[in-house]
Design a protein around this motif. Structure first.
Motif, mmCIF file in Angstrom:
data_model
loop_
_atom_site.group_PDB
_atom_site.id
_atom_site.type_symbol
_atom_site.label_atom_id
_atom_site.label_comp_id
_atom_site.label_asym_id
_atom_site.label_seq_id
_atom_site.Cartn_x
_atom_site.Cartn_y
_atom_site.Cartn_z
ATOM 1 N N MET A 1 7.865 1.641 -4.352
ATOM 2 C CA MET A 1 7.535 1.016 -3.068
ATOM 3 C C MET A 1 8.672 1.227 -2.079
ATOM 4 S SD MET A 1 6.789 -2.992 -2.203
ATOM 5 C CE MET A 1 5.271 -3.050 -3.158
ATOM 6 N N THR A 2 8.317 1.541 -0.838
ATOM 7 C CA THR A 2 9.303 1.679 0.226
ATOM 8 C C THR A 2 9.577 0.322 0.854
ATOM 9 O OG1 THR A 2 8.593 3.936 0.719
ATOM 10 C CG2 THR A 2 9.819 2.780 2.434
ATOM 11 N N ALA A 3 10.851 0.043 1.075
ATOM 12 C CA ALA A 3 11.245 -1.176 1.785
ATOM 13 C C ALA A 3 11.804 -0.771 3.145
ATOM 14 C CB ALA A 3 12.280 -1.953 0.994
ATOM 15 N N PHE A 4 11.205 -1.285 4.194
ATOM 16 C CA PHE A 4 11.681 -1.028 5.546
ATOM 17 C C PHE A 4 12.557 -2.192 6.000
ATOM 18 C CE2 PHE A 4 7.863 1.562 5.369
ATOM 19 C CZ PHE A 4 8.227 2.722 6.044
ATOM 20 N N ILE A 5 13.744 -1.879 6.468
ATOM 21 C CA ILE A 5 14.605 -2.862 7.122
ATOM 22 C C ILE A 5 14.586 -2.539 8.609
ATOM 23 C CG2 ILE A 5 16.936 -3.790 7.325
ATOM 24 C CD1 ILE A 5 17.418 -3.023 4.423
ATOM 25 N N LEU A 6 14.097 -3.462 9.414
ATOM 26 C CA LEU A 6 13.873 -3.233 10.841
ATOM 27 C C LEU A 6 14.948 -3.962 11.641
ATOM 28 C CD1 LEU A 6 9.998 -3.814 10.861
ATOM 29 C CD2 LEU A 6 11.242 -1.683 10.420
ATOM 30 N N VAL A 7 15.746 -3.208 12.383
ATOM 31 C CA VAL A 7 16.874 -3.769 13.131
ATOM 32 C C VAL A 7 16.584 -3.617 14.622
ATOM 33 C CG1 VAL A 7 19.374 -3.810 13.400
ATOM 34 C CG2 VAL A 7 18.373 -2.981 11.253
ATOM 35 N N SER A 8 16.525 -4.721 15.324
ATOM 36 C CA SER A 8 16.109 -4.708 16.730
ATOM 37 C C SER A 8 17.275 -4.414 17.655
ATOM 38 C CB SER A 8 15.465 -6.038 17.107
ATOM 39 O OG SER A 8 16.369 -7.101 16.877
ATOM 40 N N GLY A 9 16.932 -4.180 18.915
ATOM 41 C CA GLY A 9 17.915 -3.815 19.922
ATOM 42 C C GLY A 9 18.487 -5.017 20.647
ATOM 43 N N THR A 12 17.358 -9.219 21.271
ATOM 44 C CA THR A 12 16.148 -9.553 20.523
ATOM 45 C C THR A 12 16.462 -9.784 19.046
ATOM 46 O OG1 THR A 12 15.621 -7.223 20.136
ATOM 47 C CG2 THR A 12 14.701 -8.240 22.109
ATOM 48 N N GLY A 13 15.488 -10.332 18.343
ATOM 49 C CA GLY A 13 15.636 -10.602 16.917
ATOM 50 C C GLY A 13 14.485 -10.031 16.127
ATOM 51 N N GLY A 14 14.407 -10.414 14.860
ATOM 52 C CA GLY A 14 13.391 -9.877 13.978
ATOM 53 C C GLY A 14 11.976 -10.148 14.440
ATOM 54 N N TRP A 15 11.783 -11.161 15.264
ATOM 55 C CA TRP A 15 10.432 -11.517 15.734
ATOM 56 C C TRP A 15 9.755 -10.367 16.482
ATOM 57 C CZ3 TRP A 15 9.555 -10.985 20.895
ATOM 58 C CH2 TRP A 15 10.679 -10.963 21.732
ATOM 59 N N ILE A 16 10.565 -9.474 17.090
ATOM 60 C CA ILE A 16 9.977 -8.425 17.936
ATOM 61 C C ILE A 16 9.169 -7.417 17.121
ATOM 62 C CG2 ILE A 16 11.853 -6.705 17.894
ATOM 63 C CD1 ILE A 16 11.526 -6.547 20.975
ATOM 64 N N TRP A 17 9.405 -7.386 15.798
ATOM 65 C CA TRP A 17 8.723 -6.434 14.917
ATOM 66 C C TRP A 17 7.435 -6.995 14.325
ATOM 67 C CZ3 TRP A 17 10.819 -1.698 14.993
ATOM 68 C CH2 TRP A 17 12.179 -1.552 15.265
ATOM 69 N N ARG A 18 7.019 -8.157 14.752
ATOM 70 C CA ARG A 18 5.934 -8.877 14.077
ATOM 71 C C ARG A 18 4.703 -8.004 13.824
ATOM 72 N NH1 ARG A 18 5.825 -12.983 17.439
ATOM 73 N NH2 ARG A 18 4.360 -11.937 18.840
ATOM 74 N N VAL A 34 15.144 -7.912 10.615
ATOM 75 C CA VAL A 34 16.447 -8.574 10.580
ATOM 76 C C VAL A 34 16.717 -9.260 11.908
ATOM 77 C CG1 VAL A 34 18.932 -8.246 10.262
ATOM 78 C CG2 VAL A 34 17.318 -6.827 8.995
ATOM 79 N N THR A 35 17.143 -10.511 11.833
ATOM 80 C CA THR A 35 17.688 -11.179 13.011
ATOM 81 C C THR A 35 19.191 -11.240 12.819
ATOM 82 O OG1 THR A 35 15.694 -12.474 13.429
ATOM 83 C CG2 THR A 35 17.757 -13.291 14.366
ATOM 84 N N LEU A 36 19.906 -10.482 13.608
ATOM 85 C CA LEU A 36 21.351 -10.348 13.455
ATOM 86 C C LEU A 36 22.066 -11.621 13.910
ATOM 87 C CD1 LEU A 36 21.529 -6.749 14.935
ATOM 88 C CD2 LEU A 36 21.717 -7.345 12.512
ATOM 89 N N THR A 37 23.290 -11.783 13.466
ATOM 90 C CA THR A 37 24.093 -12.950 13.804
ATOM 91 C C THR A 37 24.151 -13.156 15.321
ATOM 92 O OG1 THR A 37 25.470 -12.690 11.833
ATOM 93 C CG2 THR A 37 26.400 -13.964 13.660
#
Length: 494
Positions: A1-9, A12-18, A34-37
């Motif tokens: 299985m592929t695991a995607f880690i989505l890092v926003s610009g 913004t936070g992880g919500w943008i990838w919903r 990911v919602t970065l620090t």
């Protein structure tokens, strides 16, 4: 299985990838937005920097058991994604750079941020968080084309300040990163495309040769800078394709398009080279009118031969000399997007040098611009001197691309300058197979010209591509070049 880690610009936070995450999960993938620090709405600690965000991503990697991890970085997010991949190269199967350039070791993220407002904030208020754009102002970070109104409203509502250190701290990359395959996803609505990258590659810039490596692939999406909001289904499909190693692969041409022969069989003609200017004189005695050709770019500084020796420009200059005008080709200093003021100064100085030549009729001069050199016509349209009898423009870019980072009040905007052109004739050669992102600027220019009553004649070549003079050799393109030359020279009284 592929695991995607989505890092926003930025902001913004992880919500943008919903929506994208839902589609990837529905395809059987494991997804970790990911919602970065500091990007969750809570105040970030004063020491929060790029290294902090890199470690955020590393922790996600270390917490996964998936055999294949794909890191996706959008905009600023590519910096922590690449930083983490450099620390865990054995765990990362691929890094996807979503509508962003590839940063180099030591680059701060601010180097690739197009917004002049961000750079001004970092210079004037160092160390303080960078505020998010105001509602309606998100185009400063990239085109919002295609984003639904409700999604754009949510983007503005949920955006948070960006810790300054995340933009100013240099990115640390290791040699191990070169073993990790990468995919670039280009968004045409934001000014990038595979065709544009291939054109730059064809110029021979050694810095771009890494794009031809076996593990590097490309996709493009017909949307703006926020594809997770504007085209989530196509984006999810592209990410799955990237994970599978699919995509377009770049190759460096043996003979770049710009070095192929000119489409017209023009006679050899002696030139005079003075500094950065080449002059081709007609057989008729002077003084004669002149046509000054302005090349596009940016052209890397160390690339040779320089544009005044490219067959296409030499062919144009010889052709107008054959028809009775002085053909002038200028090498100018457009080596980087920040060099437009330098190039404009070079052109102005070259024009004065040409007009001072006693063999030139200083009262009858035309300027003819090509490709991204089209932005340089703005000065001349905005305040045309009496001796400027015509402006030519062939497959021009007539407004900065959204991802070029030009300030809103930039002087290099022909779409606005044409409103002040008065009765100055413009001869515009429009190619039918133009790249969509460039064609949009031409359409905007023509609409502005029509609204202001500017005098624009369009020479249409339906079958032609950008840079057609050396790649589309047929009767239609030959006729188009001849028609455009006659139109320009006609305004000079030739």
């Amino acid at each position: 299985m592929t695991a995607f880690i989505l890092v926003s610009g930025l902001h913004t936070g992880g919500w943008i990838w919903r929506e994208v995450a839902d589609r990837l999960t529905g395809s059987g993938a494991e997804v970790h937005p990911v919602t970065l620090t500091g990007m969750d709405g809570a105040s970030a600690a004063s020491g929060t920097g790029l290294d902090t965000h890199v470690q955020d991503v590393v922790r996600v990697i270390d917490g996964l058991d998936a055999p294949e991890i794909v890191l996706v970085g959008h905009c600023y997010g590519v910096h922590p994604a690449l930083g983490a991949a450099a620390l865990r190269p054995d765990r990362v199967a691929r890094v996807v750079c979503l509508d962003t350039a590839m940063p180099q070791d030591g680059d701060p993220a601010a180097k690739l941020v197009p917004s002049p407002a961000v750079h001004a904030h970092l210079a004037e208020r160092p160390g303080l968080p960078v505020p998010a754009p105001a509602a309606g102002g998100w185009d400063v970070l990239g085109s919002t084309a295609g984003v639904p109104a409700e999604a754009l409203a949510e983007l503005a509502r949920r955006a948070v300040p960006q810790p300054a250190g995340t933009l100013t701290q240099p990115l640390h990359l290791s040699e191990a990163l070169t073993t990790v395959p990468t995919t670039g996803v280009l968004c045409t609505g934001n000014g990038s495309s595979i065709a544009m990258v291939e054109a730059l590659l064809g110029l021979g810039d050694p810095r771009l040769l890494a794009l031809t490596a076996p593990g590097v692939t490309f996709f493009e999406l017909d949307t703006g800078h926020w594809p997770m909001l504007s085209t989530p289904d196509p984006l999810a499909g592209v990410l799955l394709g990237a994970a599978a190693g699919e995509g377009h692969r770049m190759t460096a041409p043996e003979l770049p398009a710009h070095l192929r022969p000119f489409l017209l069989d023009v006679p050899e003609r002696a030139r005079e080279r003075v500094g950065n200017v080449d002059l081709y004189f007609p057989d008729e005695p002077g003084p004669r009118p002149a046509v000054v050709f302005v090349h596009g770019g940016p052209v890397p500084r160390d690339v040779g031969p320089t544009p005044r020796d490219w067959p296409g420009y030499v062919g144009y200059a010889r052709h107008v000399a054959e028809l009775g005008a002085v053909g002038v080709m200028v090498d100018h200093g457009l080596h980087d997007l920040a060099d437009y003021p330098v190039a404009a100064s070079d052109i102005a100085a070259a024009v004065e040098r040409v007009r001072a030549d006693p063999r030139v009729d200083a009262s009858r001069v035309a300027l003819w611009f090509f490709s991204a050199g089209g932005l340089l016509c703005a000065d001349w349209l905005a305040n045309p001197p009496s001796w400027l009898r015509c402006v030519g423009a062939t497959y021009p870019i007539l407004a900065p691309m959204p991802n070029w980072g030009f300030p809103a009040d930039s002087r290099f905007r022909p779409v606005e300058a044409v409103r002040s052109a008065g009765d100055l004739p413009v001869v515009l050669t429009r190619v039918g197979q133009e790249r969509a992102e460039i064609a949009a600027t031409v359409a905007e220019f023509l609409a502005s010209a029509s609204a202001s009553g500017a005098c624009v004649d369009v020479v249409d070549i339906p079958s032609a591509h950008h840079g057609f003079e050396t790649v589309d050799v047929n009767d239609e393109t030959r006729a188009g070049v001849r028609e455009a030359a006659r139109a320009v020279l006609g305004r000079l009284g030739v």
